[in-house]
Design an enzyme around this catalytic site. Structure first.
Site, PDB file in Angstrom:
ATOM      1  N   HIS A 157       0.838  -1.191   0.000  1.00 18.93           N
ATOM      2  CA  HIS A 157       0.000   0.000   0.000  1.00 18.93           C
ATOM      3  C   HIS A 157       0.880   1.250   0.000  1.00 18.93           C
ATOM      4  O   HIS A 157       2.098   1.173   0.083  1.00 18.93           O
ATOM      5  CB  HIS A 157      -0.980   0.023   1.195  1.00 18.93           C
ATOM      6  CG  HIS A 157      -0.405   0.489   2.502  1.00 18.93           C
ATOM      7  ND1 HIS A 157      -1.172   1.058   3.496  1.00 18.93           N
ATOM      8  CD2 HIS A 157       0.861   0.461   2.988  1.00 18.93           C
ATOM      9  CE1 HIS A 157      -0.401   1.356   4.529  1.00 18.93           C
ATOM     10  NE2 HIS A 157       0.836   1.014   4.252  1.00 18.93           N
ATOM     11  N   CYS A 183       5.783   6.537   4.159  1.00 16.96           N
ATOM     12  CA  CYS A 183       4.587   5.781   3.749  1.00 16.96           C
ATOM     13  C   CYS A 183       4.008   6.291   2.437  1.00 16.96           C
ATOM     14  O   CYS A 183       3.118   5.666   1.863  1.00 16.96           O
ATOM     15  CB  CYS A 183       3.505   5.854   4.826  1.00 16.96           C
ATOM     16  SG  CYS A 183       4.058   5.201   6.386  1.00 16.96           S
ATOM     17  N   HIS A 209       5.013   0.315  -0.415  1.00  9.23           N
ATOM     18  CA  HIS A 209       5.760  -0.545   0.497  1.00  9.23           C
ATOM     19  C   HIS A 209       4.727  -1.567   0.984  1.00  9.23           C
ATOM     20  O   HIS A 209       3.649  -1.655   0.400  1.00  9.23           O
ATOM     21  CB  HIS A 209       6.383   0.268   1.650  1.00  9.23           C
ATOM     22  CG  HIS A 209       5.385   0.931   2.517  1.00  9.23           C
ATOM     23  ND1 HIS A 209       4.727   2.077   2.141  1.00  9.23           N
ATOM     24  CD2 HIS A 209       4.869   0.591   3.716  1.00  9.23           C
ATOM     25  CE1 HIS A 209       3.873   2.425   3.096  1.00  9.23           C
ATOM     26  NE2 HIS A 209       3.936   1.535   4.058  1.00  9.23           N
ATOM     27  N   HIS A 245       3.216  -4.710   4.149  1.00  8.80           N
ATOM     28  CA  HIS A 245       3.138  -5.211   5.520  1.00  8.80           C
ATOM     29  C   HIS A 245       2.618  -6.650   5.581  1.00  8.80           C
ATOM     30  O   HIS A 245       1.907  -7.093   4.686  1.00  8.80           O
ATOM     31  CB  HIS A 245       2.176  -4.344   6.350  1.00  8.80           C
ATOM     32  CG  HIS A 245       2.601  -2.918   6.460  1.00  8.80           C
ATOM     33  ND1 HIS A 245       3.650  -2.518   7.245  1.00  8.80           N
ATOM     34  CD2 HIS A 245       2.133  -1.793   5.865  1.00  8.80           C
ATOM     35  CE1 HIS A 245       3.802  -1.198   7.146  1.00  8.80           C
ATOM     36  NE2 HIS A 245       2.899  -0.735   6.309  1.00  8.80           N
ATOM     37  N   ASP A 289      -5.282 -10.534   0.396  1.00  8.75           N
ATOM     38  CA  ASP A 289      -3.971 -11.185   0.548  1.00  8.75           C
ATOM     39  C   ASP A 289      -3.155 -11.144  -0.740  1.00  8.75           C
ATOM     40  O   ASP A 289      -3.657 -11.476  -1.814  1.00  8.75           O
ATOM     41  CB  ASP A 289      -4.170 -12.644   0.979  1.00  8.75           C
ATOM     42  CG  ASP A 289      -2.846 -13.321   1.299  1.00  8.75           C
ATOM     43  OD1 ASP A 289      -1.951 -12.659   1.844  1.00  8.75           O
ATOM     44  OD2 ASP A 289      -2.697 -14.526   0.988  1.00  8.75           O
ATOM     45  N   HIS A 290      -1.885 -10.746  -0.612  1.00  3.41           N
ATOM     46  CA  HIS A 290      -0.967 -10.603  -1.754  1.00  3.41           C
ATOM     47  C   HIS A 290      -1.514  -9.622  -2.788  1.00  3.41           C
ATOM     48  O   HIS A 290      -1.353  -9.822  -3.994  1.00  3.41           O
ATOM     49  CB  HIS A 290      -0.637 -11.966  -2.378  1.00  3.41           C
ATOM     50  CG  HIS A 290       0.336 -12.765  -1.554  1.00  3.41           C
ATOM     51  ND1 HIS A 290      -0.026 -13.345  -0.367  1.00  3.41           N
ATOM     52  CD2 HIS A 290       1.648 -13.036  -1.730  1.00  3.41           C
ATOM     53  CE1 HIS A 290       1.038 -13.957   0.142  1.00  3.41           C
ATOM     54  NE2 HIS A 290       2.067 -13.785  -0.649  1.00  3.41           N
ATOM     55  N   GLU A 314      -0.858  -3.703  11.745  1.00  3.43           N
ATOM     56  CA  GLU A 314      -0.135  -3.375  10.501  1.00  3.43           C
ATOM     57  C   GLU A 314       1.314  -3.854  10.615  1.00  3.43           C
ATOM     58  O   GLU A 314       1.919  -4.323   9.663  1.00  3.43           O
ATOM     59  CB  GLU A 314      -0.170  -1.866  10.270  1.00  3.43           C
ATOM     60  CG  GLU A 314       0.466  -1.450   8.963  1.00  3.43           C
ATOM     61  CD  GLU A 314       0.464   0.060   8.779  1.00  3.43           C
ATOM     62  OE1 GLU A 314      -0.318   0.545   7.958  1.00  3.43           O
ATOM     63  OE2 GLU A 314       1.241   0.747   9.461  1.00  3.43           O
TER      64      GLU A 314
END
Lengths: 138, 136
Positions: A17, A36, A42, A44, A82-83, A127
Site C-alpha cells: 500500500h 509511507c 511498500h 506489511h 492477501d498478496h 499493521e
C-alpha cells in the site's frame, strides 16, 4: 444473567500500500505521510483478529463456530486482500486512504452483515507487530 | 568466541516475477506472489556477528554502532521501499527472501570493522518464513 462470552479468530494477509491524499501536492503528502507516501509502494504482514461476543448456543455450546468464522474471513477478506496492492486491487480503497484505521473499518463493514446480528463483533488489525487499530472503538 | 545478534525491522513491497517468463508461467511458479501490482511484508532482520570479547569494554563490538551501520547501509535503502523498483543492490535479481538475505550480507560485510566477523544474516519475510545465510 446473560453469560456473554467473546471468542476470537486470528488470520493474516500480506499486502502492499501507500498513503497518499490526491487532493494534496507531492510536498504536502511527503510531509504528512513521510516514508509511507513512497510512490512505488511498500508493504506489511497484516494480522487480523475478529472478536465475536454473544451467549453460547444451548445446543452447541458455541458463540459462533470458529471454523465457520475462519471461512467467512477467508472468503470475504483474505481472498480479496492477501498478496494484493490495497490501493490498486481493492475497490474500497480506490478513493480511501488505506491507513490501518480505514482498513479496519472496511473489514468490519464487510463482516458485519454476514455475521448473525445478535452477535457483537470487533476487529483488531495489526499493521506491524507494534501498530494496531481496533473498530468499533472501546 | 561469542555470537552477538542485533534485531532490526523494515517494511517493503515486492513481487516475485521473472521477466524472462510470460505471465502464465510466472503465475504457475510464483502464485499470488506474482501479483503485478505488488504485495508486501514486515521483514525482521537478525544480524549475528562473532568474535572475541575485548577485556576493557566487555564488548564483542559496540552494538549501538552495529545498529547504526545496519541502519545506514541496509534499512535506509530498504525500509518503506519497493524492493524490485527502488533498491539499487537488488536490480536484476529476483526479490526472494533468499536473494535479499545474500544481498544484505554483501552490503554489510565490507562495512564491519576488521576485528568483527559477520556470522549470519537471518531474515524473516513473515513470522512463519525465514532464511539464514552464513556467507558461503
Amino acid at each position: 444473567m446473560e453469560n456473554k462470552v467473546s471468542v476470537y479468530r486470528r488470520e493474516h494477509f500480506n499486502a502492499a500500500h501507500r498513503l497518499n491524499n490526491p487532493a494534496w501536492d507531492e510536498a504536502k503528502n511527503e510531509k504528512i505521510f513521510g516514508k509511507c507516501n513512497n510512490p512505488s509502494y511498500h508493504g506489511h504482514n497484516y494480522e487480523i483478529t475478529v472478536k465475536v461476543t454473544g451467549v453460547p448456543n444451548a445446543d452447541t455450546g458455541f458463540v459462533i463456530d470458529l471454523k465457520m468464522l475462519s471461512d467467512i474471513i477467508n472468503e470475504n477478506v483474505l481472498e480479496r486482500f492477501d498478496h494484493k496492492n490495497l490501493n490498486l486491487d481493492v475497490k474500497e480503497f480506490a478513493e480511501l486512504n488505506p491507513t490501518t484505521e480505514n482498513i479496519v473499518i472496511v473489514i468490519y463493514n464487510i463482516l458485519r452483515p454476514i455475521i448473525d446480528k445478535d452477535l457483537d463483533i470487533q476487529v483488531r488489525l495489526y499493521e506491524t507487530p507494534r501498530n494496531f487499530a481496533e473498530y468499533p472503538a472501546g | 568466541m561469542v555470537y552477538l545478534t542485533r534485531i532490526e525491522h523494515f517494511n517493503a513491497a515486492h513481487k516475485l516475477y521473472n521477466p524472462g517468463w510470460d505471465k502464465e508461467r510466472n503465475e504457475i511458479v510464483f502464485g499470488k506472489c506474482a501479483n503485478e501490482n505488488w504485495h508486501g511484508h514486515n521483514y525482521e532482520l537478525y544480524v549475528t556477528i562473532k568474535g572475541n570479547v575485548t577485556e576493557e569494554t566487555g564488548f564483542l563490538f559496540d552494538v549501538k554502532i552495529l545498529s547504526l551501520l545496519i541502519k545506514q547501509f541496509i534499512l535506509d535503502k530498504l525500509d518503506h521501499k519497493n524492493l524490485n523498483v527502488d533498491v539499487e543492490f537488488m536490480k536484476g535479481q529476483m526479490c526472494s527472501t533468499e536473494n535479499l538475505a545474500k544481498a544484505i550480507w554483501k552490503q554489510l560485510q565490507p562495512r564491519l570493522p576488521q576485528q568483527v566477523e559477520l556470522h549470519c544474516i537471518k531474515l524473516y519475510e513473515t513470522p512463519r518464513i525465514y532464511v539464514e545465510y552464513f556467507g558461503h
